[in-house]
Each structure stands twice: as C-alpha cells, then as structure tokens.
Design an enzyme around this catalytic site. Structure first.
Site, PDB file in Angstrom:
ATOM      1  N   LYS A   1       0.795  -1.233   0.000  1.00  8.85           N
ATOM      2  CA  LYS A   1       0.000   0.000   0.000  1.00  8.85           C
ATOM      3  C   LYS A   1       0.826   1.281   0.000  1.00  8.85           C
ATOM      4  O   LYS A   1       0.378   2.327  -0.496  1.00  8.85           O
ATOM      5  CB  LYS A   1      -0.926   0.004   1.212  1.00  8.85           C
ATOM      6  CG  LYS A   1      -2.055  -1.005   1.168  1.00  8.85           C
ATOM      7  CD  LYS A   1      -3.180  -0.545   0.263  1.00  8.85           C
ATOM      8  CE  LYS A   1      -4.433  -1.381   0.453  1.00  8.85           C
ATOM      9  NZ  LYS A   1      -5.557  -0.895  -0.375  1.00  8.85           N
TER      10      LYS A   1
ATOM     11  N   SER B   1       0.923  -9.837  -0.855  1.00 10.75           N
ATOM     12  CA  SER B   1       0.673  -8.393  -0.759  1.00 10.75           C
ATOM     13  C   SER B   1       0.950  -7.777   0.600  1.00 10.75           C
ATOM     14  O   SER B   1       1.092  -6.555   0.705  1.00 10.75           O
ATOM     15  CB  SER B   1      -0.769  -8.077  -1.175  1.00 10.75           C
ATOM     16  OG  SER B   1      -1.686  -8.786  -0.362  1.00 10.75           O
TER      17      SER B   1
END
Length: 345
Positions: free
Chosen positions: A81, A330
């Site tokens: 992110k 991720s």
C-alpha cells in the site's frame, strides 16, 4: 492530428476527475496508462523497497508448476500500500500537503498513508473500522497517525472521510479508486516483468481493486499474453459481483478472515480497469486462505497475513493454471498470536 491529440489529452484528464459525460467503462479504462505507472515509479523509487521476486521450491512443488512469489510483505510498512500512498503524496502541491491527508482503511492503506505523510511532515488522519486489527492500530499510532473509529464497512468509512474532508479541507487519499494511487500500485507489475519477462500468469489479491488495477495495466500493456487473475474471498467478492452485474454492486454483508480485503463495494474506475485488463476472477474459501497462509509460513518460510496469502490460494484453486506463475504476496502485518489463532486444533 495535433487537434486530435489535444482532444485525447482533455478526455483523459476528464476521466481522471470523473467528470459527468465520461462514464463508459471503455473511457474510464484509459485513466491509467503504462506511462503513468512509469512516472509513478520515477517519483517513488527512492522511497520504496524494490521487493524480490523469488522462485519458491515449496510453492512450486505444491502447485505442480514454477511459482514465483512477489514479496510485498517485505515492503515498507509491511504491505504494498505504501507505493500508492507515496505516488499520491508526491503528486500533491505543498499547499495541499499542508491541509493534511485523510483516508479510510482497514489498516494497511492507513499505514501506507501514515508513512508517506511522515516523509513529508504532513498531518495524517485515518478512519478505521470499529473492529480494526489491533496490531495495525498499534502500528498506526506508532507512526503518529490520528485515528477515528467509524462503522464496520468500507463504504461507511469512506462516507466519513468525505464528510470530514468537506468540513476541514483535508486531502483524501482513496484506498483504491484514485488513478495516481493505482499508478503507484502498478509499479509492482513493472518489477514483476523486469524480473520475469516471460511470466505466464500473475495472481493478485483483490479488496477494492487498486492493486490489481495497477498491476493489470502494467502487465497487459507490456505483455498481453500474460494472464492476470484476481483472487477474492467467496464472501467478500465485490469485484466478481461488479463484473456479473456490469457495474459496482454493494454486497449485503462481508465475511472473511482476510481483513485487508473486506471491501463491500468496488468503484467504477476499478471495475472499468479490471473489465478491460483482467482475464478472470478466482473465488476462494476462507479455509483455502488460511491453508495458504500456514503453508507459506511453514513450508515456504514467508511471513504473510491472510490477505497477503490470497494470491497463492487463488493459484492453487485455479485448475487451469499453467506455465510460470507469479503470486503477489501483498502483505505481512500479522503477529505470532494471530498466527496461532489460525492454526487448526
């Protein structure tokens, strides 16, 4: 020719701003390009870690083909992110940064925005769910973010962000539906093809759709033959439903172990990009996500949170898998206590 080029530039800018009259999926899919992603890479490359793409013997043996893991769990703040957050913050003017940043998050996006804010000495407010992951809350506080707890769904948090932005003039950093943020996430795709030029498949976790939107553009605009798969939990499948309904569709409820993927609805921009560039969506059960999480930890020696293991879970669930496959890991923001709670028995 010059006039046509100017009109195209105007159309793309209108797409970016979401202006009325530029609403078709085909038009919105032009809002993020390979050029945009490369520009984002140039802006953020000194601030992010160029994470490794590792051929995993254990994952390859389990899947029956060559499996490469893109280890974004090793990224700053423990998740991908931060790429999108830095892409957004580096695009702002000094005046916009002085107004302060605000974002809705289940944790990892907020961490990315908090980190990016700290690099530019900017105030950061994060709206979290009332049932937020305690570990991520503690990390946000450590980074100096101001935390507001509100609701339990992604759309409720976003509405709160919009309200506070209007009242106080904060700059919003949307968790997944901003072209500049998506371009930052797309840098993961650039790195994948730089390291594995003949990748046959790429598996990407989907929450709201920011990561897969960026990766799909980066991969498909360079190597159209590479298959890009999104992976969603069966009970948190906003993108799958959007594709089925031909537009964003609000789920009546969201239930998944993967807290970072608990989006009740995607947005038109992400839907348009996925519709244009993604080959298919793979749905997985929470049990599959837990199994993939524990396998990666125990056998592949990769510390990963359930949200981050979903790409590998999707790869295993896809009976059509073949060739050289990349699973994007991720994120890895998980504690030993939380891992222990996942263990069966």
């Amino acid at each position: 020719m010059r006039l046509l080029r100017k009109e195209e530039e105007k159309r793309r800018e209108a797409n970016r701003r979401g202006e009325v009259g530029v609403s078709s999926p085909e038009a919105m899919a032009t809002s993020v390009t390979l050029e945009d992603i490369r520009a984002a890479q140039s802006r953020i490359k000194t601030e992010v870690i160029r994470t490794p793409l590792v051929l995993s013997d254990a994952a390859s043996e389990r899947a029956g083909l060559s499996v490469y893991l893109k280890l974004e769990n090793l990224q700053r703040t423990g998740a991908f992110k931060v790429r999108g957050a830095l892409s957004k913050v580096t695009s702002l003017t000094p005046e916009e940064r002085r107004r302060g940043l605000i974002s809705a998050s289940s944790g990892n996006h907020g961490l990315g925005v908090a980190y990016a804010s700290s690099r530019f000495d900017t105030r950061c407010i994060v709206v979290l769910p009332e049932n937020a992951n305690p570990h991520k809350v503690a990390l946000l506080k450590k980074m100096g973010a101001e935390i507001i707890s509100h609701g339990t769904t992604s759309d409720a948090r976003q509405h709160k962000v919009e309200q506070l932005s209007q009242e106080s003039g904060y700059v919003q950093v949307h968790p997944f539906a901003d072209p500049i943020l998506i371009a930052g996430q797309g840098t993961v795709g650039l790195e994948i093809l730089e390291d594995l030029t003949d990748a046959d498949e790429v598996y990407v976790p989907i929450g709201g759709g920011g990561l897969i939107s960026g990766i799909a553009v980066a991969v498909k605009q360079q190597r159209p033959s590479t298959r890009v798969y999104g992976v969603e939990p069966e009970r948190s499948n906003a993108m799958w439903e959007a594709l089925r309904h031909q537009g964003p569709f609000a789920l009546p409820r969201v239930e998944t172990i993967a807290d970072g993927l608990a989006a009740r609805i995607t947005e038109r921009l992400n839907y348009a990009l996925v519709r244009s560039y993604v080959d298919d969506i793979v749905l997985v059960k929470d049990a599959d996500i837990i199994e993939a999480t524990l396998f990666l930890l125990e056998q592949a020696k990769v510390l990963v949170e359930p949200s981050g293991a979903k790409g590998f879970a999707g790869l295993l669930a896809n009976a059509k898998r073949r060739g050289k496959a990349v699973a994007v890991v991720s994120g890895g923001n998980i504690t030993l206590k939380q891992i222990e709670a996942l263990w069966p028995g």
